[in-house]
Design a protein around this motif. Sequence first.
Motif, mmCIF file in Angstrom:
data_model
loop_
_atom_site.group_PDB
_atom_site.id
_atom_site.type_symbol
_atom_site.label_atom_id
_atom_site.label_comp_id
_atom_site.label_asym_id
_atom_site.label_seq_id
_atom_site.Cartn_x
_atom_site.Cartn_y
_atom_site.Cartn_z
ATOM 1 N N TYR A 189 -2.101 -75.992 7.751
ATOM 2 C CA TYR A 189 -2.804 -74.950 8.430
ATOM 3 C C TYR A 189 -3.535 -74.164 7.606
ATOM 4 O O TYR A 189 -2.955 -73.256 7.198
ATOM 5 C CB TYR A 189 -1.576 -74.237 9.405
ATOM 6 C CG TYR A 189 -2.406 -73.675 10.548
ATOM 7 C CD1 TYR A 189 -2.489 -74.026 11.854
ATOM 8 C CD2 TYR A 189 -2.635 -72.178 10.621
ATOM 9 C CE1 TYR A 189 -3.092 -73.462 12.890
ATOM 10 C CE2 TYR A 189 -3.212 -71.375 11.653
ATOM 11 C CZ TYR A 189 -3.490 -72.017 12.627
ATOM 12 O OH TYR A 189 -4.008 -71.292 13.730
ATOM 13 N N VAL A 190 -4.791 -74.439 7.631
ATOM 14 C CA VAL A 190 -5.725 -74.036 6.407
ATOM 15 C C VAL A 190 -5.719 -72.381 6.382
ATOM 16 O O VAL A 190 -5.640 -71.867 5.224
ATOM 17 C CB VAL A 190 -7.064 -74.522 6.598
ATOM 18 C CG1 VAL A 190 -8.071 -74.196 5.442
ATOM 19 C CG2 VAL A 190 -7.244 -76.217 6.402
ATOM 20 N N ARG A 191 -5.888 -71.836 7.460
ATOM 21 C CA ARG A 191 -5.943 -70.268 7.464
ATOM 22 C C ARG A 191 -4.863 -69.800 7.022
ATOM 23 O O ARG A 191 -4.727 -68.551 6.510
ATOM 24 C CB ARG A 191 -6.201 -69.965 8.975
ATOM 25 C CG ARG A 191 -6.789 -68.701 9.134
ATOM 26 C CD ARG A 191 -7.143 -68.353 10.549
ATOM 27 N NE ARG A 191 -8.517 -69.085 10.696
ATOM 28 C CZ ARG A 191 -9.658 -68.631 10.671
ATOM 29 N NH1 ARG A 191 -9.936 -67.473 9.841
ATOM 30 N NH2 ARG A 191 -10.526 -69.357 10.918
ATOM 31 N N SER A 192 -3.644 -70.326 6.942
ATOM 32 C CA SER A 192 -2.545 -69.637 6.511
ATOM 33 C C SER A 192 -1.673 -70.250 5.241
ATOM 34 O O SER A 192 -0.849 -70.141 4.840
ATOM 35 C CB SER A 192 -1.220 -69.807 7.571
ATOM 36 O OG SER A 192 -1.627 -68.766 8.456
ATOM 37 N N PHE A 193 -2.723 -71.019 4.535
ATOM 38 C CA PHE A 193 -2.100 -71.979 3.251
ATOM 39 C C PHE A 193 -2.197 -71.319 2.164
ATOM 40 O O PHE A 193 -1.153 -70.855 1.438
ATOM 41 C CB PHE A 193 -2.650 -73.439 3.181
ATOM 42 C CG PHE A 193 -2.105 -74.215 2.230
ATOM 43 C CD1 PHE A 193 -0.716 -74.606 2.381
ATOM 44 C CD2 PHE A 193 -2.651 -74.617 1.208
ATOM 45 C CE1 PHE A 193 0.010 -75.251 1.654
ATOM 46 C CE2 PHE A 193 -1.946 -75.571 0.231
ATOM 47 C CZ PHE A 193 -0.693 -75.915 0.487
ATOM 48 N N PHE A 194 -3.482 -71.103 1.563
ATOM 49 C CA PHE A 194 -3.663 -70.215 0.512
ATOM 50 C C PHE A 194 -5.259 -69.646 0.296
ATOM 51 O O PHE A 194 -5.842 -70.301 0.674
ATOM 52 C CB PHE A 194 -3.397 -71.100 -0.828
ATOM 53 C CG PHE A 194 -3.441 -70.299 -2.065
ATOM 54 C CD1 PHE A 194 -2.718 -69.116 -2.160
ATOM 55 C CD2 PHE A 194 -4.514 -70.313 -3.138
ATOM 56 C CE1 PHE A 194 -2.855 -68.337 -3.518
ATOM 57 C CE2 PHE A 194 -4.749 -69.622 -4.138
ATOM 58 C CZ PHE A 194 -3.934 -68.668 -4.494
ATOM 59 N N ASP A 195 -5.100 -68.299 0.264
ATOM 60 C CA ASP A 195 -6.516 -67.719 0.132
ATOM 61 C C ASP A 195 -6.883 -67.336 -1.391
ATOM 62 O O ASP A 195 -6.412 -66.711 -1.905
ATOM 63 C CB ASP A 195 -6.214 -66.324 0.860
ATOM 64 C CG ASP A 195 -7.443 -65.400 0.727
ATOM 65 O OD1 ASP A 195 -8.537 -66.016 0.694
ATOM 66 O OD2 ASP A 195 -7.410 -64.238 1.211
ATOM 67 N N SER A 196 -7.944 -68.084 -1.550
ATOM 68 C CA SER A 196 -8.581 -68.206 -2.874
ATOM 69 C C SER A 196 -9.491 -66.904 -3.027
ATOM 70 O O SER A 196 -9.926 -66.542 -4.374
ATOM 71 C CB SER A 196 -9.408 -69.184 -3.272
ATOM 72 O OG SER A 196 -10.576 -69.217 -2.408
ATOM 73 N N ASP A 197 -9.949 -66.247 -2.057
ATOM 74 C CA ASP A 197 -11.029 -65.298 -2.471
ATOM 75 C C ASP A 197 -10.599 -63.840 -1.751
ATOM 76 O O ASP A 197 -11.589 -63.062 -1.738
ATOM 77 C CB ASP A 197 -12.536 -65.770 -1.711
ATOM 78 C CG ASP A 197 -12.342 -66.078 -0.238
ATOM 79 O OD1 ASP A 197 -11.395 -65.606 0.345
ATOM 80 O OD2 ASP A 197 -13.484 -66.414 0.179
ATOM 81 N N GLY A 198 -9.627 -63.656 -1.317
ATOM 82 C CA GLY A 198 -8.940 -62.482 -0.953
ATOM 83 C C GLY A 198 -9.558 -61.513 0.376
ATOM 84 O O GLY A 198 -9.486 -60.563 0.590
ATOM 85 N N ASP A 199 -9.999 -62.494 1.335
ATOM 86 C CA ASP A 199 -10.479 -62.050 2.479
ATOM 87 C C ASP A 199 -9.215 -62.235 3.506
ATOM 88 O O ASP A 199 -9.664 -62.051 4.745
ATOM 89 C CB ASP A 199 -11.767 -62.725 2.987
ATOM 90 C CG ASP A 199 -11.585 -64.366 3.307
ATOM 91 O OD1 ASP A 199 -10.314 -64.839 3.220
ATOM 92 O OD2 ASP A 199 -12.483 -65.062 3.739
ATOM 93 N N GLY A 200 -8.249 -62.502 3.325
ATOM 94 C CA GLY A 200 -7.019 -62.586 4.259
ATOM 95 C C GLY A 200 -7.006 -63.893 5.084
ATOM 96 O O GLY A 200 -6.098 -64.157 5.822
ATOM 97 N N HIS A 201 -7.745 -64.948 4.678
ATOM 98 C CA HIS A 201 -7.841 -66.290 5.589
ATOM 99 C C HIS A 201 -7.588 -67.278 4.396
ATOM 100 O O HIS A 201 -8.557 -67.397 3.157
ATOM 101 C CB HIS A 201 -9.180 -66.399 6.056
ATOM 102 C CG HIS A 201 -9.343 -65.327 7.349
ATOM 103 N ND1 HIS A 201 -8.821 -65.459 8.510
ATOM 104 C CD2 HIS A 201 -10.277 -64.176 7.124
ATOM 105 C CE1 HIS A 201 -9.104 -64.380 9.131
ATOM 106 N NE2 HIS A 201 -9.972 -63.696 8.546
#
Length: 535
Positions: free
Chosen positions: A14-26
């Motif tokens: 579930y991409v939106r909750s897997f890992f955020d690479s840029d710090g935008d929370g998504h």
Amino acid sequence: MAPWWKGAVVYHIYVRSFFDSDGDGHGDLAGVMAKLDYLKSLGVDAIWLSPIHPSPNRDWGYDVSDYDDVHPDYGSVEDFQALTKAAHGLGLKVLLDEVLAHTSDEHPWFTASRDEGPEGDKADWYVWADPADDGTAPNNWLSVFGGPAWAYQPARRQHYHHKFLRQQPKLNWRQPQAKAAALTVLDTWLSRGADGFRLDVANAFLHDGALRDNPPIPAADRDRAAWAHASDMQRHLFDANLPETIPLLDEVRRRVEAHGADRFVFGEFSEEEARCGAYGAPDEGLHSAYTFVLLKARRMTAQLFKDHCETLAAHPQHWPTISFCNHDVPRTVTRLGGPEAGASVARLMLALLMALRGTILLYQGEELGLPEAELSRGELRDPVGDLYWPIAKGRDGARTPMPWRSDAVHLGFSNGAAWLPAAESHRPLAVDRQELDPKSTLAFARQMITLRKASRALTHGDIEILDTPEPVLAFLRRHEGQTIACVFNLSGRTARAEHPRLTGGEVLPVSSGDCEALPGGLALGPHACRFLKCP
């Protein structure tokens, strides 16, 4: 040689909750790429990404507004291609979640169909109908998400059909140009590196042209667990699940196969499974499919799995996809084991999942034994939770951020404010803690995947259910002279498993819980499982 997907383990992200690479929370595609080594270490064969296209997020990506691009929260087309190249370099396939039964009401196809009226080029690309004489909906079809499955649109003075939210108008696959446009979406992403697709609500591509009413389910036959949805009071025979869906899905499969014999397409079938092709053979319909029979279950019983295996046995040419958990249902441990269930239930269900015949879908965090997250109403982002609170709390409890680091803000998912709060109950189960523990659920998941991949019987074999009483589930997996007995105690108490095929076999090294050999069988501790190589 069997195709790669037959018996494979597919990791559902579930991409939106897997890992955020840029710090935008998504979460984003770069975040998935950053965790490819972790995914490879699990031993999985492929990853399935939740929808990545631009969307107004009324239903969090399942309302697509542009099939040709990537949602800016996730990155770009170039990011997707970089991800597929990196994944392929590690031997991992990449599958996309394509939502083609409906679009967003902000998709240009729909705005044209609405605004240009009945004489426009895309007039019938969606399912439009005149209102009843009193202005109400054209028929009795009900939306899965509540209320009539029709929305009145003043621009056309007609209703349009939506099986889910009113912002998700139904695409008309009976219209040749609309169908051609939808199939072109598959071509586009296969040419960009995708290895195949999971098709959302594959049972709902077609509707009844005469718009006949759905018949009611007699009150005595209604599932008491279905109280949350009025739509479960009717059989969905005409808004979806038509037998004509089967040749259409066959056409979809052949379109995908035209891009290479190693492509794979499977579908989601949530109701009236046999009627609309959920159990088709690989050369009739899609390559594979999963149903909601196991996803809707609320209790661990041997009979549940026996009944499902019996259903599949009635369709011997069908190759199933098996899933216990995904982004739409409560997490396995909590749903089947209860709110207090822990690692023993998680390991038992992982062992059973990896032992069943089919292609396996492993939802993110399932390898950690994550329980369902508890959220307040104010924290919910799911429209279903907002609609049915507090009787049903929606799907967000299974969508909270993946816990990577127990000591980090948002459990290592993001440096910014996460779109959903990380669950405090997941802190002790974070990846960093489990990586240090050779007896963790994560370690057990890796052992089970390794056992499965090392055994042709477990990956490709037939399945034979053994006659054992509750709470024991036992079956044989056979292939090319190898036979493995798989035995599970689906209860929190000690149980005996007595059967001639459960004596004298070599105990395989992967197991969970206490077990003792007895004359005529085994004594299994609470939530224990054993695998035996039969003579």
